[in-house]
Design an enzyme around this catalytic site. Structure first.
Site, PDB file in Angstrom:
ATOM      1  N   LYS A  36      -1.545  17.260  21.613  1.00 25.15           N
ATOM      2  CA  LYS A  36      -2.848  17.787  21.204  1.00 25.15           C
ATOM      3  C   LYS A  36      -3.916  17.449  22.256  1.00 25.15           C
ATOM      4  CE  LYS A  36      -0.452  19.114  17.731  1.00 25.15           C
ATOM      5  NZ  LYS A  36       0.519  18.139  17.420  1.00 25.15           N
ATOM      6  N   ASP A  88      -2.843   7.167  12.808  1.00 27.63           N
ATOM      7  CA  ASP A  88      -2.619   8.339  13.657  1.00 27.63           C
ATOM      8  C   ASP A  88      -3.992   8.795  14.146  1.00 27.63           C
ATOM      9  OD1 ASP A  88      -2.275  10.937  14.664  1.00 27.63           O
ATOM     10  OD2 ASP A  88      -0.550  11.309  13.379  1.00 27.63           O
TER      11      ASP A  88
HETATM   12  N1  LCS Z   1       0.224  13.715  14.016  1.00 28.88           N
HETATM   13  C1  LCS Z   1      -0.659  14.700  13.816  1.00 28.88           C
HETATM   14  C2  LCS Z   1      -2.017  14.384  13.271  1.00 28.88           C
HETATM   15  C3  LCS Z   1      -0.290  16.013  14.107  1.00 28.88           C
HETATM   16  O1  LCS Z   1      -1.201  16.980  13.897  1.00 28.88           O
HETATM   17  C4  LCS Z   1       1.009  16.286  14.601  1.00 28.88           C
HETATM   18  C5  LCS Z   1       1.445  17.661  14.917  1.00 28.88           C
HETATM   19  C6  LCS Z   1       1.893  15.231  14.777  1.00 28.88           C
HETATM   20  C7  LCS Z   1       1.461  13.952  14.488  1.00 28.88           C
HETATM   21  C8  LCS Z   1       3.283  15.430  15.304  1.00 28.88           C
HETATM   22  O2  LCS Z   1       3.265  15.574  16.681  1.00 28.88           O
HETATM   23  P1  LCS Z   1       4.310  16.421  17.547  1.00 28.88           P
HETATM   24  O3  LCS Z   1       5.660  15.859  17.259  1.00 28.88           O
HETATM   25  O4  LCS Z   1       4.193  17.842  17.129  1.00 28.88           O
HETATM   26  O5  LCS Z   1       3.867  16.156  18.942  1.00 28.88           O
HETATM   27  N2  LCS Z   1       0.605  18.644  14.377  1.00 28.88           N
HETATM   28  C9  LCS Z   1       0.781  19.917  14.378  1.00 28.88           C
HETATM   29  C10 LCS Z   1      -0.084  20.797  13.711  1.00 28.88           C
HETATM   30  O6  LCS Z   1      -1.026  20.482  13.010  1.00 28.88           O
HETATM   31  N3  LCS Z   1       0.293  22.011  13.939  1.00 28.88           N
HETATM   32  O7  LCS Z   1       1.445  22.060  14.697  1.00 28.88           O
HETATM   33  C11 LCS Z   1       1.823  20.709  15.024  1.00 28.88           C
END
Ligand code: LCS
Length: 393
Positions: A208, A183
């Site tokens: 992000k 990731d």
């Molecule tokens: N991988 C990482 C490193 C993340 O920080 C997040 C979401 C995801 C995958 C998942 O992605 P999403 O489905 O939300 O696009 N991280 C978040 C966080 O640290 N705070 O809120 C969401």
């Protein structure tokens, strides 16, 4: 543009672009669910693969394809698969490589739900898991079983900022003939390209840094070769965690300024990390650009810069952290990260709240840990906000 040899900033602007009949400067939004065939033979040829024409947006769409090509180019991978969210990208990868009786070795400090879905959903289908500290390669070797089918990590890890040696981890994965999945959300390809370091698959929450404007949820999977790409594409097209064309357009627009935004945020993060480390109310700061970071030297060998994410612990633990989070004015008290706006959050009660207290402690996610995502505001203003909030602690 010769996209292979051009610099990162040139490729972030131009990679994936194609010429349409009207000469559009940007990739248009093909907001359509389906595509007309010229005749029955053409339709059959599209389905058989003899023709590469578009069929149906779950299977492929020019606006989404342009973004997939752009991110795959920046990651130096074979091809990309855009998904509706970062979690959709992660679960697509789990579905492609795991199954009943298979086992994953994964990092214990991960975005909460990336671990949570394994423990509460994939386990129902017989997938087994070991969550260990991948920054310690001995723990990785000890966790491997004959059934291990994937090694997975995040680096820097959310929220502990631990750095895993990707070259060494790829070597371990390849010795047992399984893919290494990384990731790369915290770095983006501007700061780290795991495939160049030996990884087989990269996943992103493009919510992000890649989109960067806190207005879209999106994900991406980039594979190193055609075989892995086909396995992932099979899951994506059949299960349907696909992106929407409008979403792809928005993310692609954000992508074009990725390097500029990261340069700016990183410059501020370096100053803020120094400031916090020297603040009498701060117990410790974890930032890959600080000499005090346990993997400071390793970070320099695999990252092109320390980025703009940092975590820290205040003296007085959670009570102090809460007081600080309630006192910020410019910085938003919100989860997510990597946008133009600075954000502060408390992992133990927010992003990682579904993980048990014991498991969090085992992964160094302490109750007093506070996470900061530095945005592109003037650093003096971010610092003044932190200063006044810390005064109230
Ligand atoms: N991988 C990482 C490193 C993340 O920080 C997040 C979401 C995801 C995958 C998942 O992605 P999403 O489905 O939300 O696009 N991280 C978040 C966080 O640290 N705070 O809120 C969401």
């Amino acid at each position: 543009m010769n996209s292979e040899n051009a610099g990162f900033n040139s490729r972030q602007v131009h990679a994936g672009e194609f010429n349409d009949a009207l000469g559009s400067a940007t990739v248009p939004i093909y907001q359509t669910s389906t595509f007309k065939f010229k005749n029955a033979d053409h339709g059959a040829a599209c389905f058989s693969g003899e023709s590469d024409g578009y069929i149906y947006t779950r299977l492929g769409n020019p606006t989404i394809g342009a973004l997939e090509d752009a991110v795959a180019n920046l990651e130096r991978g074979f091809a990309g698969i855009a998904t509706s969210s970062g979690m959709a990208a992660i679960t697509t990868v789990y579905l492609a490589f795991l199954g009943a009786g298979k086992h994953i070795v994964s990092h214990n400090s991960l975005y909460g739900p990336a671990r949570g879905v394994m423990e509460t959903i994939f386990s129902k289908f017989g997938v087994e898991y070991s969550y260990i500290d991948t920054t310690d390669l001995d723990q990785v070797r000890k966790a491997i079983r004959p059934e291990t089918a994937m090694i997975y990590t995040e680096t820097p890890a959310n929220p502990t900022m631990g750095i895993t040696d990707l070259r060494a981890l790829a070597k371990i994965a390849h010795e047992i003939n399984v893919p290494l999945v990384v990731d790369n959300t915290f770095c983006s390809p501007y700061l780290q390209r795991p495939i160049e370091l030996g990884a087989d698959v990269v996943v992103h929450s493009m919510t992000k840094f890649i989109n960067g404007h806190a207005d879209i949820v999106a994900g991406m999977i980039v594979s190193a070769n055609v075989k892995l790409h086909k396995m992932l594409k099979h899951v994506m097209t059949n299960m349907g965690p696909n992106m929407d064309p409008h979403q792809a357009y928005m993310v692609h627009r954000g992508l074009k300024t990725l390097g500029l935004r990261i340069d700016r945020a990183q410059e501020s993060a370096r100053k803020i990390a120094d400031y916090l480390e020297n603040h009498p109310k701060v117990e410790w700061v974890k930032y890959p650009g600080l000499k005090s970071h346990p993997q400071y030297e390793l970070a320099k060998t695999q990252m092109d810069g320390p980025g703009s994410m940092l975590s820290f612990e205040l003296k007085g633990g959670l009570a102090s952290g809460k007081r600080m989070m309630d006192s910020v004015k410019l910085i938003l008290l919100a989860v997510s990260l990597g946008g133009v706006e600075s954000l502060i959050q408390h992992p133990a009660s927010m992003t990682h709240s579904k993980i048990s207290h014991e498991k969090k402690l085992a992964a160094n996610i302490t109750d007093g840990l506070v996470r900061l995502s530095i945005g592109i505001e003037d650093v003096e203003d971010i610092m003044a906000d932190l200063d006044q909030a810390l005064e109230k602690v």
